[in-house]
Design a protein around this motif. Structure first.
Motif, PDB file in Angstrom:
ATOM      1  N   TYR A  47      -1.714  -3.285  -8.802  1.00  0.00           N
ATOM      2  CA  TYR A  47      -1.713  -2.179  -7.844  1.00  0.00           C
ATOM      3  C   TYR A  47      -1.027  -1.022  -8.535  1.00  0.00           C
ATOM      4  O   TYR A  47       0.187  -1.026  -8.752  1.00  0.00           O
ATOM      5  N   SER A  48      -1.809  -0.002  -8.904  1.00  0.00           N
ATOM      6  CA  SER A  48      -1.381   1.019  -9.860  1.00  0.00           C
ATOM      7  C   SER A  48      -1.246   2.405  -9.244  1.00  0.00           C
ATOM      8  O   SER A  48      -1.960   2.755  -8.307  1.00  0.00           O
ATOM      9  N   TYR A  49      -0.303   3.189  -9.820  1.00  0.00           N
ATOM     10  CA  TYR A  49      -0.141   4.605  -9.471  1.00  0.00           C
ATOM     11  C   TYR A  49      -0.374   5.478 -10.704  1.00  0.00           C
ATOM     12  O   TYR A  49       0.125   6.583 -10.796  1.00  0.00           O
ATOM     13  N   LYS A  50      -1.113   4.934 -11.633  1.00  0.00           N
ATOM     14  CA  LYS A  50      -1.308   5.639 -12.902  1.00  0.00           C
ATOM     15  C   LYS A  50      -2.025   6.962 -12.721  1.00  0.00           C
ATOM     16  O   LYS A  50      -1.711   7.959 -13.376  1.00  0.00           O
ATOM     17  N   GLY A  51      -2.991   7.002 -11.821  1.00  0.00           N
ATOM     18  CA  GLY A  51      -3.813   8.201 -11.684  1.00  0.00           C
ATOM     19  C   GLY A  51      -3.344   9.192 -10.644  1.00  0.00           C
ATOM     20  O   GLY A  51      -3.574  10.394 -10.784  1.00  0.00           O
ATOM     21  N   SER A  52      -2.689   8.726  -9.578  1.00  0.00           N
ATOM     22  CA  SER A  52      -2.296   9.637  -8.494  1.00  0.00           C
ATOM     23  C   SER A  52      -1.172   9.016  -7.682  1.00  0.00           C
ATOM     24  O   SER A  52      -0.701   7.918  -7.983  1.00  0.00           O
ATOM     25  N   GLU A  53      -0.731   9.754  -6.654  1.00  0.00           N
ATOM     26  CA  GLU A  53       0.319   9.238  -5.788  1.00  0.00           C
ATOM     27  C   GLU A  53      -0.203   8.150  -4.859  1.00  0.00           C
ATOM     28  O   GLU A  53       0.579   7.415  -4.269  1.00  0.00           O
ATOM     29  N   LYS A  54      -1.506   8.065  -4.718  1.00  0.00           N
ATOM     30  CA  LYS A  54      -2.117   7.000  -3.932  1.00  0.00           C
ATOM     31  C   LYS A  54      -2.332   5.779  -4.820  1.00  0.00           C
ATOM     32  O   LYS A  54      -2.893   5.884  -5.906  1.00  0.00           O
ATOM     33  N   GLY A  55      -1.896   4.627  -4.353  1.00  0.00           N
ATOM     34  CA  GLY A  55      -2.066   3.415  -5.138  1.00  0.00           C
ATOM     35  C   GLY A  55      -3.501   2.931  -5.119  1.00  0.00           C
ATOM     36  O   GLY A  55      -4.256   3.168  -4.172  1.00  0.00           O
ATOM     37  N   SER A  56      -3.892   2.242  -6.171  1.00  0.00           N
ATOM     38  CA  SER A  56      -5.243   1.679  -6.254  1.00  0.00           C
ATOM     39  C   SER A  56      -5.209   0.418  -7.108  1.00  0.00           C
ATOM     40  O   SER A  56      -4.325   0.247  -7.951  1.00  0.00           O
ATOM     41  N   LEU A  57      -6.169  -0.459  -6.886  1.00  0.00           N
ATOM     42  CA  LEU A  57      -6.248  -1.705  -7.646  1.00  0.00           C
ATOM     43  C   LEU A  57      -6.999  -1.489  -8.948  1.00  0.00           C
ATOM     44  O   LEU A  57      -8.091  -0.923  -8.968  1.00  0.00           O
ATOM     45  N   GLU A  58      -6.404  -1.968 -10.044  1.00  0.00           N
ATOM     46  CA  GLU A  58      -7.030  -1.904 -11.359  1.00  0.00           C
ATOM     47  C   GLU A  58      -7.129  -3.324 -11.885  1.00  0.00           C
ATOM     48  O   GLU A  58      -6.116  -4.016 -12.028  1.00  0.00           O
ATOM     49  N   ALA A  73       0.820  -1.216   0.000  1.00  0.00           N
ATOM     50  CA  ALA A  73       0.000   0.000   0.000  1.00  0.00           C
ATOM     51  C   ALA A  73       0.854   1.266   0.000  1.00  0.00           C
ATOM     52  O   ALA A  73       1.610   1.514   0.943  1.00  0.00           O
ATOM     53  N   ASP A  74       0.757   2.044  -1.063  1.00  0.00           N
ATOM     54  CA  ASP A  74       1.405   3.362  -1.190  1.00  0.00           C
ATOM     55  C   ASP A  74       2.921   3.329  -0.983  1.00  0.00           C
ATOM     56  O   ASP A  74       3.504   4.279  -0.466  1.00  0.00           O
ATOM     57  N   GLN A  75       3.552   2.235  -1.401  1.00  0.00           N
ATOM     58  CA  GLN A  75       5.005   2.125  -1.287  1.00  0.00           C
ATOM     59  C   GLN A  75       5.728   2.429  -2.590  1.00  0.00           C
ATOM     60  O   GLN A  75       6.952   2.392  -2.653  1.00  0.00           O
ATOM     61  N   GLY A  76       4.972   2.701  -3.657  1.00  0.00           N
ATOM     62  CA  GLY A  76       5.584   3.107  -4.915  1.00  0.00           C
ATOM     63  C   GLY A  76       5.915   1.989  -5.884  1.00  0.00           C
ATOM     64  O   GLY A  76       6.255   2.245  -7.035  1.00  0.00           O
TER      65      GLY A  76
END
Length: 585
Positions: free
Chosen positions: A291-302, A225-228
């Protein structure tokens, strides 16, 4: 111990039927590969056939059975020990049930023979059962079978069942009760169980490939989670079909993007709360997410919903790699401003039209520690590239908090993604230490290591007409720079100054700076025609108001440097008129 009894046609037929059920289909033939095939070849063959016969895509009646057969073959050949056992014994367990051959015996065949020369019998082998014709009739036969405790052999002639101490039912009771059914997969429902479990019905559930990590809620929160880092995650429950196929795709994608992504699976039976929280509970089949950072600095599942092909999943992963690097135009980028970012700045110059994969990965791993930029450039002859001092592409440039520029790496060559990411990570770690050192020295007021690099943007402030004397440490290598920086920093802290001005009673200020001689040759040429070209390090005392200079090219020691600076400040050095007004580019 050998026991003999009369051969009966019914009993012999039963053995033939039993062997027919027990026989393992040759996994090499199922996957269409040679016996010396590499794991990569086996994996490719499995992917191709799985796509062709997957029941979700192939609606023919035989597809499900064929798909189970393919999974079973892959289960054997992708496991080193099972493959070795199959090659030696014809069974992946190394315990084929009948007397399998060992080196030097029957080469993997099991023989059922009559008791003497010219008699007939049967033999089992890779091609199945065969009748061996001979003269006379068979009066006796022999067979053997193995169990976990060792090998038992039985042979018989004459007499009846009562003469052995047990009858035929005892033998078959031992077979089925002691693992015969388990060894050879059961009867009638093996294809269904293989498809439902995604593995062979006569083996334990196949473990996940080593590259795929089992993820629980603690690991997810601490390491994902949010580790880049971008993760490819499989959500499943043990009862669902197809897990093995999903994992083979995931494993291949991980090998195609080494170091760029990590892969894992989450068992939603044991991690139900995590799966609910992430809204990723599987339905009738496992589900695949990035687990993506495509949209923002916060990670999210796509979620990936395309065809289960490695190249397609790879493209999906690449598209969802971090995009924390700011794509810029060099013409409109203020190279001199060091106060716009709270983190040290790094910029990649490459000929790529889009941000390269490596730079996107690094921008994710270091997005909380650096500000990333990248720009497309076509040639090192570009005036802006020249101004930056880059002579080979691709190149990475870094700026310290004091605005000092460093060429971190140029002419970058990538042999493989994983090692390149590792090397560039080490480079960024080193640069980060340097920036922290500069920041620490700035806070404590120490001048050690804080000598500014003379550039076009800071020239007037450091060595302009308002500065009586500018002591310039010129260098042509990193080693020479470090040495000059250390020496001048120490000298600058001593109480050296010009003699007191009799009129004003004031003391004139002195500026200490560094100059990259390899990039500012025109500046040096304005002072001295040869431009000190043959020297790795030297000192220049420059008087901007009078347009004069003096140079020191002797031994660079603390005593000699201090002596030169003292002589300059006390007027004991002969100054020479510059050829023209020096200008930095």
């Amino acid at each position: 111990m050998k026991i003999r009894w009369p051969l009966s046609i019914a009993f012999f037929s039963t053995l033939l039927i039993l062997h027919g059920e027990a026989k393992t289909t040759d996994p090499y033939k199922v996957l269409g590969v040679e016996k010396n095939a590499s794991q990569r070849e086996i994996q490719k063959a499995f992917h191709k056939l799985s796509l062709q016969y997957h029941p979700d895509k192939n609606k023919s009646k035989s597809a499900q059975e064929k798909f189970a057969e393919i999974n079973n073959a892959y289960d054997i050949l992708s496991d080193e020990q099972k493959r070795k056992n199959y090659d030696m014994y014809g069974d992946e367990k190394g315990d084929p049930g009948f007397d399998a051959g060992h080196p030097g015996d029957h080469g993997g065949h099991t023989f059922f023979t009559s008791g003497g020369p010219g008699q007939s019998g049967f033999t089992s082998g890779p091609g199945g059962w065969q009748h061996m014709d001979g003269q006379g009739s068979s009066q006796s036969f022999s067979f053997s079978f193995s169990d976990p405790g060792g090998s038992r052999s039985f042979s018989g002639h004459g007499g009846g069942p009562g003469s052995f101490g047990f009858d035929v039912d005892d033998i078959f009771s031992g077979f089925f009760g002691g693992g015969m059914k388990d060894q050879f997969g059961g009867f009638g429902s093996s294809s269904r169980s293989q498809y439902q479990s995604g593995s062979s019905s006569h083996s334990q559930p196949r473990s996940s490939p080593k590259s795929i990590r089992a993820i629980n809620s603690e690991i997810f929160r601490k390491e994902i989670a949010d580790q880049g880092m971008t993760w490819l995650l499989l959500f499943y429950t043990p009862s669902l079909q197809g897990k093995q196929y999903f994992e083979s795709i995931i494993d291949e994608v991980a090998s195609l993007l080494p170091g760029a992504i990590k892969v894992g699976n989450i068992n939603c039976e044991t991690e139900l709360s995590l799966c609910k929280e992430l809204a990723a509970r599987p339905g009738r089949a496992p589900r695949l997410f990035v687990y993506s950072y495509k949209g923002s600095e916060k990670g999210s599942l796509e979620e990936y919903k395309g065809d289960l092909m490695a190249k397609n999943v790879k493209s999906f992963c690449q598209d969802h790699l971090p995009r924390f690097s700011k794509r810029i135009s060099l013409k409109h980028f203020d190279l001199s401003n060091s106060n716009v970012d709270k983190h040290p700045r790094v910029m990649l110059l490459s000929t790529k039209k889009d941000t390269p994969v490596i730079w996107r990965v690094l921008s994710g791993l270091y997005y909380k520690r650096f500000t990333f930029y990248d720009a497309e450039v076509h040639d090192v002859s570009d005036p802006v590239v020249k101004k930056l001092g880059v002579n080979e592409l691709p190149a990475i440039i870094g700026w310290l908090s004091n605005g000092e520029k460093h060429i971190l790496k140029s002419g970058i060559s990538v042999k493989d993604l994983k090692s390149a990411i590792k090397d560039l990570s080490s480079m960024l770690d080193s640069f980060e230490k340097k920036t922290k050192k500069v920041a620490s020295e700035k806070q404590t007021g120490s001048k050690e290591g804080q000598l500014p690099l003379l550039t076009a943007s800071n020239f007037d402030a450091l060595c302009g007409d308002k500065t009586p004397v500018c002591i310039i440490g010129a260098f042509r290598s990193t080693r020479a720079r470090d040495k000059l920086e250390s020496l001048l920093s120490k000298v600058s802290q001593k109480s050296l100054s010009r003699r007191q001005n009799a009129v004003s009673g004031s003391r004139d200020s002195v500026s200490y700076v560094l100059l990259d001689a390899t990039k500012q040759q025109s500046f040096l040429g304005a002072l001295d025609k040869p431009g000190f070209k043959s020297m790795d390090n030297f000192l220049v005392a420059y008087k901007p108001r009078k347009g004069k200079f003096a140079a020191f090219t002797g031994e660079m020691s603390i005593e000699e440097v201090e002596r030169f600076v003292s002589a300059v400040l006390n007027g004991d050095v002969q100054f020479t008129k510059t050829r023209q007004k020096p200008v930095l580019k």
